[in-house]
Design a protein around this motif. Structure first.
Motif, mmCIF file in Angstrom:
data_model
loop_
_atom_site.group_PDB
_atom_site.id
_atom_site.type_symbol
_atom_site.label_atom_id
_atom_site.label_comp_id
_atom_site.label_asym_id
_atom_site.label_seq_id
_atom_site.Cartn_x
_atom_site.Cartn_y
_atom_site.Cartn_z
ATOM 1 N N ARG A 32 11.103 -3.070 -4.096
ATOM 2 C CA ARG A 32 9.584 -3.422 -3.316
ATOM 3 C C ARG A 32 8.235 -2.830 -3.731
ATOM 4 N NH1 ARG A 32 9.713 -3.041 3.267
ATOM 5 N NH2 ARG A 32 7.682 -1.574 2.609
ATOM 6 N N ARG A 36 4.578 -4.002 -4.635
ATOM 7 C CA ARG A 36 3.315 -3.413 -4.811
ATOM 8 C C ARG A 36 2.583 -3.102 -5.437
ATOM 9 N NH1 ARG A 36 2.850 1.842 -0.468
ATOM 10 N NH2 ARG A 36 1.233 2.573 -1.089
ATOM 11 N N LEU A 37 2.840 -2.825 -6.525
ATOM 12 C CA LEU A 37 2.079 -2.740 -7.661
ATOM 13 C C LEU A 37 1.241 -3.465 -8.441
ATOM 14 C CD1 LEU A 37 1.314 0.349 -9.811
ATOM 15 C CD2 LEU A 37 3.196 -0.857 -11.123
ATOM 16 N N ARG A 39 0.514 -6.041 -6.897
ATOM 17 C CA ARG A 39 -0.070 -7.374 -5.887
ATOM 18 C C ARG A 39 -1.792 -7.059 -6.709
ATOM 19 N NH1 ARG A 39 1.789 -6.617 -0.597
ATOM 20 N NH2 ARG A 39 3.961 -7.282 -0.943
ATOM 21 N N THR A 40 -1.809 -5.214 -7.390
ATOM 22 C CA THR A 40 -3.416 -4.842 -7.622
ATOM 23 C C THR A 40 -3.190 -4.998 -8.887
ATOM 24 O OG1 THR A 40 -2.083 -2.586 -7.722
ATOM 25 C CG2 THR A 40 -3.472 -3.405 -5.581
ATOM 26 N N TYR A 43 -6.209 -8.150 -10.489
ATOM 27 C CA TYR A 43 -7.616 -7.017 -9.973
ATOM 28 C C TYR A 43 -7.503 -5.869 -11.161
ATOM 29 C CZ TYR A 43 -7.093 -9.472 -5.879
ATOM 30 O OH TYR A 43 -7.038 -10.412 -4.934
ATOM 31 N N ALA B 193 -10.792 -5.612 -4.362
ATOM 32 C CA ALA B 193 -10.399 -6.014 -5.067
ATOM 33 C C ALA B 193 -11.357 -5.513 -5.845
ATOM 34 C CB ALA B 193 -10.624 -6.981 -4.788
ATOM 35 N N ALA B 231 -2.763 0.192 -5.586
ATOM 36 C CA ALA B 231 -1.605 0.371 -4.480
ATOM 37 C C ALA B 231 -1.449 1.280 -4.206
ATOM 38 C CB ALA B 231 -0.342 -0.340 -5.535
ATOM 39 N N MET B 235 -4.647 -0.432 -0.565
ATOM 40 C CA MET B 235 -3.167 -1.425 0.763
ATOM 41 C C MET B 235 -3.307 -1.463 1.544
ATOM 42 S SD MET B 235 -0.633 -3.472 -1.578
ATOM 43 C CE MET B 235 0.566 -2.966 -0.566
ATOM 44 N N GLU B 237 -0.665 -0.729 4.166
ATOM 45 C CA GLU B 237 0.531 -0.392 4.259
ATOM 46 C C GLU B 237 0.457 -1.503 5.087
ATOM 47 O OE1 GLU B 237 3.063 3.160 3.082
ATOM 48 O OE2 GLU B 237 0.938 3.800 2.625
ATOM 49 N N GLU B 240 1.960 -5.116 4.353
ATOM 50 C CA GLU B 240 2.378 -5.529 3.514
ATOM 51 C C GLU B 240 1.420 -5.945 2.862
ATOM 52 O OE1 GLU B 240 4.643 -4.783 0.521
ATOM 53 O OE2 GLU B 240 4.353 -2.333 1.932
ATOM 54 N N CYS B 242 -1.547 -7.813 1.011
ATOM 55 C CA CYS B 242 -2.548 -6.930 0.476
ATOM 56 C C CYS B 242 -4.114 -7.314 0.466
ATOM 57 C CB CYS B 242 -2.607 -7.620 -1.391
ATOM 58 S SG CYS B 242 -3.167 -6.560 -3.018
ATOM 59 N N LEU B 243 -5.046 -5.743 0.732
ATOM 60 C CA LEU B 243 -6.173 -6.045 0.471
ATOM 61 C C LEU B 243 -6.802 -7.126 1.810
ATOM 62 C CD1 LEU B 243 -6.668 -6.600 -3.259
ATOM 63 C CD2 LEU B 243 -6.741 -4.600 -2.543
#
Lengths: 102, 243
Positions: A32, A36-37, A39-40, A43, B193, B231, B235, B237, B240, B242-243
């Motif tokens: 998980r 999470r990491l 997902r960004t 960009y 982003a 992250a 983000m 939380e 869950e 994203c953005l």
């Protein structure tokens, strides 16, 4: 022959990092925290790939490159066709270089 | 009936492949000037046509190929060049990790080909699309770009000298315009982003200016710092999402 061996070496060390995550994550579930990491990451990667490389895209002529960058930002702000932005940006840079006698 | 089904499945696979090829057009065009320059430089470095072809066909990673030419000229040992290549291209490890979360990786048979085709540009494309691509779409996009890269190298080696200098220089903007075109729609939709991308660009610029680490490390560090900050701080939380 030496160059061929070099190419094979370079191929191996380039291919393995490209291949490994696919194998690992198809066998095990992505943790998980990593998810999470990740997902960004797009960009973060895009920003890193654009700067500072774009400013130095035309050797010795940053002004022309900046014009190309601004043209790309403006075009992609209004139009979603990627190809249009690419052509517009190159054309703008070309014009600057052409008229400044590059 | 069964024949009908498999026929229509085949047709849809081919149309997916075709869509991938169409989507690759900006990358295809963007690769040409870079590949032509590589071919041209390879020739002036004293690399043979076959070797230049193999560089592009087997390594398929622009920046490291240019670096190799330069280091060959400096007389750096092949083993050292391979080590530098590893660091330089290790960013693909991050990109493949991300792509493994959106690619159909359950069908293992195409994975070697799909992973070989991972480049900055194809990653940038796939990671900014809403829909998850199918295997045929992925292969269509990646290998159309591959043809451009390998073809451009050969053209550059043989005919490179006849391309006008001004045109070649301005086409250096093509790949950056591609990245910008992929980023701007995302940045318009989501403020975080945009911030993450700006952080990545700033950190990379700072590291490049400092010249403390090599180019390969600079890219990896900048991506990880920006993605990490994103992250941790930006983000949502709860969802869950994203953005």
């Amino acid at each position: 022959m030496k160059t061929i061996l070099l190419i094979i070496g370079m191929m191996s060390v380039t291919f393995i990092p490209r291949y490994l995550p696919f194998i690992a994550f198809s066998r095990y579930k992505t943790p998980r925290l990593i998810k999470r990491l990740l997902r960004t990451l797009p960009y973060a990667a895009l920003g890193t790939l654009i700067f500072p490389g774009a400013i130095m895209a035309v050797p010795g002529y940053p002004v022309a490159a900046v014009v190309g960058i601004v043209a790309a930002i403006i075009c992609s702000w209004f139009r979603k066709e990627i190809i249009l932005t690419v052509l517009f940006s190159v054309a703008a840079t070309f014009l600057v270089l052409y008229f400044s006698g590059y | 009936m069964m024949i009908n089904n498999s026929l229509s499945a085949q047709t849809s696979q081919i149309s997916e492949l075709r869509q991938g090829i169409v989507a690759s057009l900006p990358i295809f065009i963007g690769y040409i000037p870079v590949a032509v320059t590589f071919g041209l430089l390879a020739k002036s470095t004293g690399v043979t046509l076959l070797e230049a072809f193999l560089f592009s066909a087997l390594v398929f990673a622009g920046a490291s190929q240019f670096m190799a030419l330069q280091l060959i000229q400096f007389g750096v040992s092949p083993l050292q060049i391979v080590a530098i290549t590893f660091i330089m291209n290790f960013r693909h490890f991050l990109m493949s990790s991300y792509l493994s979360t959106i690619f159909p990786i359950n069908d293992r048979s195409w994975l070697p080909f799909i992973s070989f085709g991972v480049t900055d540009e194809s990653f940038a494309y796939f990671s900014t699309q809403k829909q998850h691509p199918g295997a045929n779409f992925i292969l269509g996009l990646q290998y159309s770009a591959y043809v451009s890269w390998v073809g451009g190298t050969i053209v550059g080696y043989i005919f490179g000298a006849i391309i006008p200098h001004t045109l070649q220089a301005s086409m250096g903007l093509a790949l950056y315009a591609l990245f910008i075109a992929l980023l701007i729609p995302e940045a318009k939709k989501s403020f975080p982003a945009a911030i993450i991308a700006i952080i990545g660009g700033l950190v990379h610029s700072l590291l490049t200016w400092l010249k403390f680490f090599s180019t390969g490390w600079n890219i990896i560090i900048a991506i990880l710092v920006a993605a990490g900050i994103g992250a941790l701080l930006l983000m949502d939380e709860e969802k869950e999402e994203c953005l």
